[in-house]
Design a protein around this motif. Structure first.
Motif, PDB file in Angstrom:
ATOM      1  N   GLY A   9      46.566  30.594  31.491  1.00 18.84           N
ATOM      2  CA  GLY A   9      46.520  30.701  32.943  1.00 18.84           C
ATOM      3  C   GLY A   9      47.899  30.947  33.506  1.00 18.84           C
ATOM      4  O   GLY A   9      48.906  30.877  32.800  1.00 18.84           O
ATOM      5  N   ASP A  72      48.478  40.397  42.086  1.00 14.47           N
ATOM      6  CA  ASP A  72      47.414  39.757  41.308  1.00 14.47           C
ATOM      7  C   ASP A  72      46.830  38.545  42.040  1.00 14.47           C
ATOM      8  O   ASP A  72      45.635  38.291  41.977  1.00 14.47           O
ATOM      9  CB  ASP A  72      47.931  39.314  39.943  1.00 14.47           C
ATOM     10  N   SER A  73      47.669  37.814  42.726  1.00 13.53           N
ATOM     11  CA  SER A  73      47.209  36.621  43.431  1.00 13.53           C
ATOM     12  C   SER A  73      46.403  36.953  44.681  1.00 13.53           C
ATOM     13  O   SER A  73      45.505  36.205  45.056  1.00 13.53           O
ATOM     14  CB  SER A  73      48.397  35.753  43.844  1.00 13.53           C
ATOM     15  N   CYS A  78      41.457  36.102  40.437  1.00 11.37           N
ATOM     16  CA  CYS A  78      42.154  34.816  40.541  1.00 11.37           C
ATOM     17  C   CYS A  78      41.536  33.936  41.603  1.00 11.37           C
ATOM     18  O   CYS A  78      40.686  34.362  42.369  1.00 11.37           O
ATOM     19  CB  CYS A  78      43.608  35.063  40.881  1.00 11.37           C
ATOM     20  N   THR A  80      43.031  31.756  44.770  1.00 10.66           N
ATOM     21  CA  THR A  80      44.255  31.668  45.557  1.00 10.66           C
ATOM     22  C   THR A  80      44.064  30.635  46.658  1.00 10.66           C
ATOM     23  O   THR A  80      43.024  30.582  47.300  1.00 10.66           O
ATOM     24  CB  THR A  80      44.599  33.040  46.180  1.00 10.66           C
ATOM     25  N   ALA A 113      37.133  35.226  40.767  1.00 13.11           N
ATOM     26  CA  ALA A 113      37.808  34.785  39.547  1.00 13.11           C
ATOM     27  C   ALA A 113      36.807  34.730  38.402  1.00 13.11           C
ATOM     28  O   ALA A 113      35.702  34.233  38.554  1.00 13.11           O
ATOM     29  CB  ALA A 113      38.435  33.415  39.764  1.00 13.11           C
TER      30      ALA A 113
END
Length: 131
Positions: A9, A72-73, A78, A80, A113
């Motif tokens: 991760g 990416d976030s 993901c 966030t 995600a």
């Protein structure tokens, strides 16, 4: 884990610290240039959030280093979380409202995600045959 592969991760923490009010702090020289860069990055972040919230086909991640690092976030595979710090002091009410508006807009961004698997060379042939 698939095939005994460990889970991996990534945790990204960013302190955005708020915009630089040049008229209020009156920076000069190098500090003025830094304030301009901060403001440009935060403006671009707002544009990226707007594009993601509206599900536009083009998201301007490359317009600033900050948004490129957060790509990416913000729009990736993901989870966030955004934390917003506000002030109860009346002299900071404009900044607090601005931060809360940004947070409200950010809530409209949706990511999904899911686990990304890394397969060993031995695990790949059966998977390819199924295709």
């Amino acid at each position: 884990p698939v095939g005994g592969s460990p889970y991996v991760g990534r945790l990204t923490l960013v302190d955005l610290a708020g915009s630089e009010r040049v008229s209020w702090s009156r920076p000069v020289g190098e500090m003025l240039e830094e304030a301009k860069t901060i403001n440009k990055s935060l403006l671009t972040l707002g544009k990226v959030i707007d594009a993601l919230a509206d599900q536009r086909p083009h998201v301007p991640y490359r317009d600033s280093v900050l948004t490129r690092l957060l790509e990416d976030s913000l729009g990736g595979n993901c989870r966030t979380t955004l934390l917003v710090a506000g002030s109860t002091a009346s002299r900071h009410s404009e900044m607090t409202l601005s931060s809360l508006r940004f947070a409200t807009r950010t809530q409209q961004v949706r990511t999904q995600a899911r686990v990304n698997y890394t397969y060993s060379p031995e695990e790949l042939p059966p998977l390819v045959e199924r295709l």
